[in-house]
Design an enzyme around this catalytic site. Sequence first.
Site, short mmCIF file in Angstrom:
data_model
loop_
_atom_site.label_atom_id
_atom_site.label_comp_id
_atom_site.label_asym_id
_atom_site.label_seq_id
_atom_site.Cartn_x
_atom_site.Cartn_y
_atom_site.Cartn_z
N HIS A 118 0.81 -1.21 0.00
CA HIS A 118 0.00 0.00 0.00
C HIS A 118 0.84 1.26 0.00
O HIS A 118 0.30 2.36 -0.02
CB HIS A 118 -0.90 -0.02 1.23
CG HIS A 118 -0.11 -0.21 2.49
ND1 HIS A 118 0.48 -1.41 2.81
CD2 HIS A 118 0.25 0.66 3.45
CE1 HIS A 118 1.14 -1.28 3.95
NE2 HIS A 118 1.02 -0.03 4.35
N ASP A 286 -0.80 -4.29 -4.17
CA ASP A 286 -0.54 -5.67 -4.62
C ASP A 286 -1.76 -6.58 -4.48
O ASP A 286 -1.64 -7.80 -4.64
CB ASP A 286 0.66 -6.26 -3.89
CG ASP A 286 0.47 -6.30 -2.38
OD1 ASP A 286 -0.25 -5.44 -1.85
OD2 ASP A 286 1.04 -7.19 -1.74
N LYS A 383 -3.24 -12.89 2.31
CA LYS A 383 -4.54 -12.25 2.37
C LYS A 383 -4.95 -11.92 0.94
O LYS A 383 -4.11 -11.84 0.05
CB LYS A 383 -4.52 -11.04 3.29
CG LYS A 383 -3.46 -10.01 3.03
CD LYS A 383 -3.44 -9.10 4.25
CE LYS A 383 -2.72 -7.80 4.00
NZ LYS A 383 -1.28 -7.90 4.13
C1 G16 Z 1 1.59 -6.16 5.77
C2 G16 Z 1 1.41 -7.55 6.29
C3 G16 Z 1 0.19 -7.63 7.15
C4 G16 Z 1 0.25 -6.58 8.24
C5 G16 Z 1 0.43 -5.22 7.60
C6 G16 Z 1 0.57 -4.09 8.58
O1 G16 Z 1 0.52 -5.85 4.91
O2 G16 Z 1 1.28 -8.46 5.22
O3 G16 Z 1 0.10 -8.92 7.68
O4 G16 Z 1 -0.93 -6.58 8.99
O5 G16 Z 1 1.61 -5.23 6.81
O6 G16 Z 1 1.76 -4.18 9.22
P1 G16 Z 1 2.33 -2.99 10.08
O7 G16 Z 1 1.26 -2.66 11.08
O8 G16 Z 1 3.56 -3.56 10.66
O9 G16 Z 1 2.56 -1.82 9.15
P2 G16 Z 1 0.79 -5.38 3.43
O10 G16 Z 1 -0.56 -5.24 2.81
O11 G16 Z 1 1.54 -4.09 3.60
O12 G16 Z 1 1.64 -6.45 2.84
#
Ligand code: G16
Length: 555
Positions: A118, A286, A383
């Site tokens: 993101h 993604d 996910k």
């Molecule tokens: C990633 C991980 C997720 C996690 C999220 C937020 O998401 O795949 O499991 O919940 O980061 O992590 P944080 O709170 O450490 O920023 P993504 O969608 O960025 O791959």
Amino acid sequence: MQINTVQTSAFGDQKPGTSGLRKKVKVFQHPHYLENFVQSIFDTLIEKEGMPTDATLAVGGDGRYYNRHAIQTIIQMAAANGFARVIVGQAGILSTPAVSHIIRKYKTFGGMILSASHNQGGVDGDFGIKYNISNGGPAPEKITDEVFAKSKVITAYKIADLAEIDVDTLGETSFNGGKFTVQVINAVQDYADLMQSLFDFSAIKNLLASGFQIKFDAMHAVTGPYAQEIFINRLGAPAHSLMNCVPSEDFGGGHPDPNLTYAEDLVKIMFAGDKAPDFGAASDGDGDRNMILGKNFFVTPSDSLAVLAANATLVPAYAKGIAGVARSMPTSGAVDRVAAKLNIPCYETPTGWKFFGNLMDAGKVTLCGEESFGTSSNHVREKDGLWAVLFWLNVLAQKNTEKTKASVEQILKSHWLEYGRNVYSRHDFEAIPTEAANIVMAHIKAQFESLPNQTFGSYTVKTCDDFSYHDSIDGSISNNQGVRILFVDGSRIVFRLSGSGTEGATLRIYLEAFEPDSAKQSVDAQVALAEMIQIALKISQLKEKTGRDTPTVIT
Ligand code: G16
């Protein structure tokens, strides 16, 4: 095929975060930076897993700037490091859940996903790489820790002298007398087929044909082509049901994060009163995150997980019931209440999808979710944004027949009536200087002994701790996964530093209170949690220590 060994020196900062290595594009462009990290992954795999002679690597990304360059480099390095085959998505595109599916379907050795999820893209934006293992899921910590260790002592990497692969054209190219092959596959087909095998497409098609209006926002990112194939070609939705569905290298200059702040255009459409569509959704860079909206209504990810679990048997793939559920620690306990009623286990894991893999492989859980807009099931080991959207549409199709009608809002309100409402919100404070963020966390931890039994307004602290997870499948222990302040009435405040940002530190404050009284369940979460927000600021001394008390993002 000539293989070159290139001398290099280590970078000290290649520590994978919550999900892979994420840095500014400009950091990845530093000579040898990308190659060092890829070689550290390959060296770890060769040492820990042993590389079979027929090993295949799946590679794809979210289409952001630097993807195309990185894909060519990874192909050349895979050839030099003993892989027999690389499967690449056409144009270098593959969503994260699609890579997970391809790893599982074609039984590849693993996969590399090129994405900073993101985070913003473009020349001045972020880039990232994550490695997924043969079950299709993110590499567990025992692998990522070793990759980091190797990256700190690396002295050379291996790369083959290969001509550039045309990743825009489907087909196979062989090298070295057929000993190394690159296959460019349709990025969408396998994934769309998988979705069609899980959900009742004809019921959803009927729902859409009945005038039920949807709006899906791909945020200029990877799910665009997938949405086109699934919603338009297979489910017959009108073209105006989609927005921002052409992937762009900088996500149209936006922030591909499906939340109320960054998916602002969709939010405006969905909160436009009577003329708003019946259902809205967005996905991230993604394609693994999702945000669900009803007409003038926002569904928190924690509630979404609970509603999907409670209604799982309406979906063909889960018609026989679900084995169990899992959620990350900061995710609300709404799904715990559903699990209790269904009499199935509910697991609480640290933040990060990698912690769900063992539970799914062992058959302990079917559905998993996180407050960070992630939901999925055991159909892959990631996910899955579009999966969640289709799940909701399948549930809505079953609840909207000639005799019955149910909006997203009605589904939520009857869910709260039955289970009570876990009122929930997350406040993010982005780009805090790292040192200041660490001081805040240390300040909270220093109060662990004095906080219990203290009363703040209507709340009395029961206990507090730094969450530790004991993986019941492989016995591993993960410490320091977030500070919890638990109150006597079951409410809680969680403080955690994000592991996925690239600029300073992001402090997340997660707030949760339970509301059993149906008369009060419709109160806005920010209003219902206002007192707890002040308590969180007081305990953390956030303003005093960082100068900040206004969140960057509220979800
Ligand atoms: C990633 C991980 C997720 C996690 C999220 C937020 O998401 O795949 O499991 O919940 O980061 O992590 P944080 O709170 O450490 O920023 P993504 O969608 O960025 O791959």
